[in-house]
Design an enzyme around this catalytic site. Structure first.
Site, PDB file in Angstrom:
ATOM      1  N   ASP A 152     -21.017  79.656  -5.418  1.00  0.00           N
ATOM      2  CA  ASP A 152     -20.982  80.851  -4.562  1.00  0.00           C
ATOM      3  C   ASP A 152     -22.352  81.518  -4.594  1.00  0.00           C
ATOM      4  O   ASP A 152     -22.764  82.080  -5.611  1.00  0.00           O
ATOM      5  CB  ASP A 152     -19.885  81.806  -5.067  1.00  0.00           C
ATOM      6  CG  ASP A 152     -19.734  83.012  -4.141  1.00  0.00           C
ATOM      7  OD1 ASP A 152     -20.592  83.199  -3.247  1.00  0.00           O
ATOM      8  OD2 ASP A 152     -18.766  83.772  -4.318  1.00  0.00           O
ATOM      9  N   TYR A 183     -30.889  88.844   9.320  1.00  0.00           N
ATOM     10  CA  TYR A 183     -30.691  87.415   9.040  1.00  0.00           C
ATOM     11  C   TYR A 183     -32.047  86.704   8.923  1.00  0.00           C
ATOM     12  O   TYR A 183     -32.300  85.963   7.968  1.00  0.00           O
ATOM     13  CB  TYR A 183     -29.836  86.793  10.153  1.00  0.00           C
ATOM     14  CG  TYR A 183     -29.766  85.286  10.121  1.00  0.00           C
ATOM     15  CD1 TYR A 183     -28.983  84.616   9.179  1.00  0.00           C
ATOM     16  CD2 TYR A 183     -30.485  84.517  11.040  1.00  0.00           C
ATOM     17  CE1 TYR A 183     -28.920  83.231   9.156  1.00  0.00           C
ATOM     18  CE2 TYR A 183     -30.423  83.129  11.027  1.00  0.00           C
ATOM     19  CZ  TYR A 183     -29.643  82.493  10.077  1.00  0.00           C
ATOM     20  OH  TYR A 183     -29.593  81.115  10.060  1.00  0.00           O
ATOM     21  N   TRP A 203     -30.518  76.892  17.095  1.00  0.00           N
ATOM     22  CA  TRP A 203     -29.491  76.677  18.121  1.00  0.00           C
ATOM     23  C   TRP A 203     -28.570  75.506  17.732  1.00  0.00           C
ATOM     24  O   TRP A 203     -28.317  74.588  18.521  1.00  0.00           O
ATOM     25  CB  TRP A 203     -30.140  76.425  19.482  1.00  0.00           C
ATOM     26  CG  TRP A 203     -30.861  77.596  20.075  1.00  0.00           C
ATOM     27  CD1 TRP A 203     -31.459  78.625  19.420  1.00  0.00           C
ATOM     28  CD2 TRP A 203     -31.049  77.860  21.473  1.00  0.00           C
ATOM     29  NE1 TRP A 203     -32.018  79.504  20.312  1.00  0.00           N
ATOM     30  CE2 TRP A 203     -31.789  79.056  21.581  1.00  0.00           C
ATOM     31  CE3 TRP A 203     -30.700  77.192  22.640  1.00  0.00           C
ATOM     32  CZ2 TRP A 203     -32.152  79.604  22.814  1.00  0.00           C
ATOM     33  CZ3 TRP A 203     -31.072  77.731  23.867  1.00  0.00           C
ATOM     34  CH2 TRP A 203     -31.782  78.921  23.947  1.00  0.00           C
TER      35      TRP A 203
HETATM   36  N1  LIG Z   1     -26.249  77.672  13.039  1.00  0.00           N
HETATM   37  C1  LIG Z   1     -27.482  77.764  13.549  1.00  0.00           C
HETATM   38  O1  LIG Z   1     -27.684  77.925  14.751  1.00  0.00           O
HETATM   39  C2  LIG Z   1     -28.678  77.614  12.631  1.00  0.00           C
HETATM   40  C3  LIG Z   1     -29.947  77.738  13.197  1.00  0.00           C
HETATM   41  C4  LIG Z   1     -31.052  77.603  12.382  1.00  0.00           C
HETATM   42  C5  LIG Z   1     -30.907  77.362  11.035  1.00  0.00           C
HETATM   43  N2  LIG Z   1     -29.655  77.271  10.512  1.00  0.00           N
HETATM   44  C6  LIG Z   1     -29.561  77.066   9.070  1.00  0.00           C
HETATM   45  O2  LIG Z   1     -28.940  75.830   8.801  1.00  0.00           O
HETATM   46  C7  LIG Z   1     -28.187  75.907   7.583  1.00  0.00           C
HETATM   47  C8  LIG Z   1     -26.768  75.450   7.821  1.00  0.00           C
HETATM   48  O3  LIG Z   1     -26.221  76.234   8.882  1.00  0.00           O
HETATM   49  P1  LIG Z   1     -24.854  75.874   9.579  1.00  0.00           P
HETATM   50  O4  LIG Z   1     -25.037  76.070  11.040  1.00  0.00           O
HETATM   51  O5  LIG Z   1     -24.346  74.576   9.065  1.00  0.00           O
HETATM   52  O6  LIG Z   1     -23.976  77.078   9.033  1.00  0.00           O
HETATM   53  P2  LIG Z   1     -22.405  77.252   8.933  1.00  0.00           P
HETATM   54  O7  LIG Z   1     -21.702  76.262   9.776  1.00  0.00           O
HETATM   55  O8  LIG Z   1     -22.142  78.703   9.124  1.00  0.00           O
HETATM   56  O9  LIG Z   1     -22.122  76.854   7.423  1.00  0.00           O
HETATM   57  C9  LIG Z   1     -22.594  77.647   6.396  1.00  0.00           C
HETATM   58  C10 LIG Z   1     -21.880  77.229   5.134  1.00  0.00           C
HETATM   59  O10 LIG Z   1     -22.323  78.116   4.104  1.00  0.00           O
HETATM   60  C11 LIG Z   1     -21.204  78.486   3.362  1.00  0.00           C
HETATM   61  N3  LIG Z   1     -21.373  79.788   2.729  1.00  0.00           N
HETATM   62  C12 LIG Z   1     -21.464  81.003   3.289  1.00  0.00           C
HETATM   63  N4  LIG Z   1     -21.579  81.955   2.356  1.00  0.00           N
HETATM   64  C13 LIG Z   1     -21.560  81.301   1.168  1.00  0.00           C
HETATM   65  C14 LIG Z   1     -21.634  81.715  -0.177  1.00  0.00           C
HETATM   66  N5  LIG Z   1     -21.711  83.008  -0.510  1.00  0.00           N
HETATM   67  N6  LIG Z   1     -21.589  80.771  -1.147  1.00  0.00           N
HETATM   68  C15 LIG Z   1     -21.472  79.458  -0.849  1.00  0.00           C
HETATM   69  N7  LIG Z   1     -21.379  79.002   0.400  1.00  0.00           N
HETATM   70  C16 LIG Z   1     -21.432  79.921   1.396  1.00  0.00           C
HETATM   71  C17 LIG Z   1     -20.038  78.535   4.328  1.00  0.00           C
HETATM   72  O11 LIG Z   1     -18.880  78.405   3.577  1.00  0.00           O
HETATM   73  P3  LIG Z   1     -17.419  78.635   4.187  1.00  0.00           P
HETATM   74  O12 LIG Z   1     -17.127  77.343   4.912  1.00  0.00           O
HETATM   75  O13 LIG Z   1     -16.601  78.853   2.968  1.00  0.00           O
HETATM   76  O14 LIG Z   1     -17.538  79.840   5.066  1.00  0.00           O
HETATM   77  C18 LIG Z   1     -20.364  77.350   5.226  1.00  0.00           C
HETATM   78  O15 LIG Z   1     -19.782  76.168   4.723  1.00  0.00           O
HETATM   79  C19 LIG Z   1     -28.320  77.359   7.110  1.00  0.00           C
HETATM   80  O16 LIG Z   1     -29.389  77.444   6.196  1.00  0.00           O
HETATM   81  C20 LIG Z   1     -28.685  78.108   8.370  1.00  0.00           C
HETATM   82  O17 LIG Z   1     -29.391  79.299   8.096  1.00  0.00           O
HETATM   83  C21 LIG Z   1     -28.528  77.378  11.269  1.00  0.00           C
END
Ligand SMILES: NC(=O)c1ccc[n+]([C@@H]2O[C@H](COP(=O)([O-])OP(=O)(O)OC[C@H]3O[C@@H](n4cnc5c(N)ncnc54)[C@H](OP(=O)(O)O)[C@@H]3O)[C@@H](O)[C@H]2O)c1
Length: 301
Positions: A35, A124, A149
């Protein structure tokens, strides 16, 4: 290679858990095992698993909600990654971490290169930038993959939202003055696997000699309206609803987004010889893709 993955249920983490499976033993963790809002608890799990590589795909990604939860966003995104990196240092592990286009203000007229000055507009973006800095400052072998994105067929994202809205609304208004390149989470996972493969074949020397930030987003460009149009066309939903393009000013959100989210992939290509697909090809492939199977995870204890 022992790989510790965080965020196994997220868009990128879920794909990583499958794409990396041939590269080593994966210890895939969710929030219940690691966590990030309690960074002081990270050390014991990391020291127990003793991974060669830690891949941190967990993050606080609720961009608008972060404006009203800045402390939680900063703990998860800004503080925890640096603490993971410090734990990695104790056992000689490397780290792969994900960053975002939101570290930029979006005022550039061309795609961002990794070395360009950052200037996040949102909580963020600031929290993610602090996380990048924490990883770098730990002085361990690291790869920070900056993307934007991101979408997939699971979780909550723009693709899923548009498909749902098209089945319930006669009209959908979508902004047309933010530019970026939609990136399927699977192509990020496959790109990550490609990088790790090179590390493995070079006995980790590649990750040591190429530490740094690398952009990794699909090629080509569009805006949210263009992305929505393509989603509905390829999903066979374009006749269900009327898409209307609007400027950002008509769709105010708590967090300010960069106008230009385009990231240059040149460094990724030159360093790892990895070419990212065009966003339209990746979208087509995503929509045609069968679901990937559930995985049985290695017990952590
Ligand atoms: N989504 C975008 O458009 C985007 C764009 C640029 C960069 N990114 C980066 O890419 C990476 C992955 O993003 P994603 O799109 O795969 O995000 P996502 O689908 O929102 O997944 C994030 C994961 O982090 C977990 N999480 C959240 N809070 C947590 C905590 N306190 N402790 C442990 N786990 C936690 C969530 O767990 P739960 O399943 O339990 O909620 C989820 O499994 C991140 O670093 C994000 O900043 C994303």
């Amino acid at each position: 290679m022992r790989i510790l993955l965080t965020g196994k249920n997220g868009q990128i983490g879920w794909e990583l858990n499958r794409s990396l499976s041939t590269l080593g033993t994966i210890f895939a963790t969710g929030r219940d095992q690691i966590d990030l809002s309690k960074p002081e608890t990270l050390g014991s799990v990391i020291q127990e698993i003793k991974p060669d590589i830690i891949i941190n795909a967990a993050a606080y990604t609720a961009v608008d909600k972060a404006e009203s939860e800045p402390e939680l966003a900063m703990t998860v995104n800004g503080i925890a990654p640096g603490m993971i990196a410090q734990e990695a240092k104790k056992i000689g592990a490397g780290m792969i971490h994900y960053s975002t286009d939101y570290v930029y203000d979006g005022k550039a007229k061309s795609p961002y290169k990794e070395e360009e000055p950052t200037c996040p507009l949102s909580v963020y973006g600031k929290s993610k930038l602090a996380g990048d800095q924490g990883v770098i400052q730990a002085g361990i072998p690291h790869i920070i993959l900056r993307t934007g994105w991101v979408y997939s067929l699971r979780g909550s994202n723009f693709l899923i939202t548009m498909q749902k809205l098209a089945q319930t609304k006669n009209q959908i208004k979508v902004v047309d003055d933010q530019t970026g390149s939609p990136t399927w989470s699977r192509v990020i996972a496959e790109g990550t696997a490609r990088i790790l493969e090179q590390c493995r074949s070079a006995k980790n020397s590649a990750i040591f000699s190429h530490s740094g930030i690398f952009n990794m987003s699909c090629s080509g460009e569009t805006n949210w309206f263009g992305f929505a149009t393509k989603i509905l066309e390829l999903s066979g939903l374009i006749k269900n609803t009327e898409l209307i393009s609007i400027p950002t000013i008509e769709y105010p959100t708590p967090a300010v987004r960069p106008r230009n989210s385009l990231l240059s992939n040149i460094k990724l290509k030159q360093t790892f010889h990895h070419e990212m697909p065009h966003w339209q090809d990746a979208l087509q492939e995503c929509l045609n893709s069968p679901p990937r199977p559930q995985k049985v995870h290695h017990a952590l204890r």
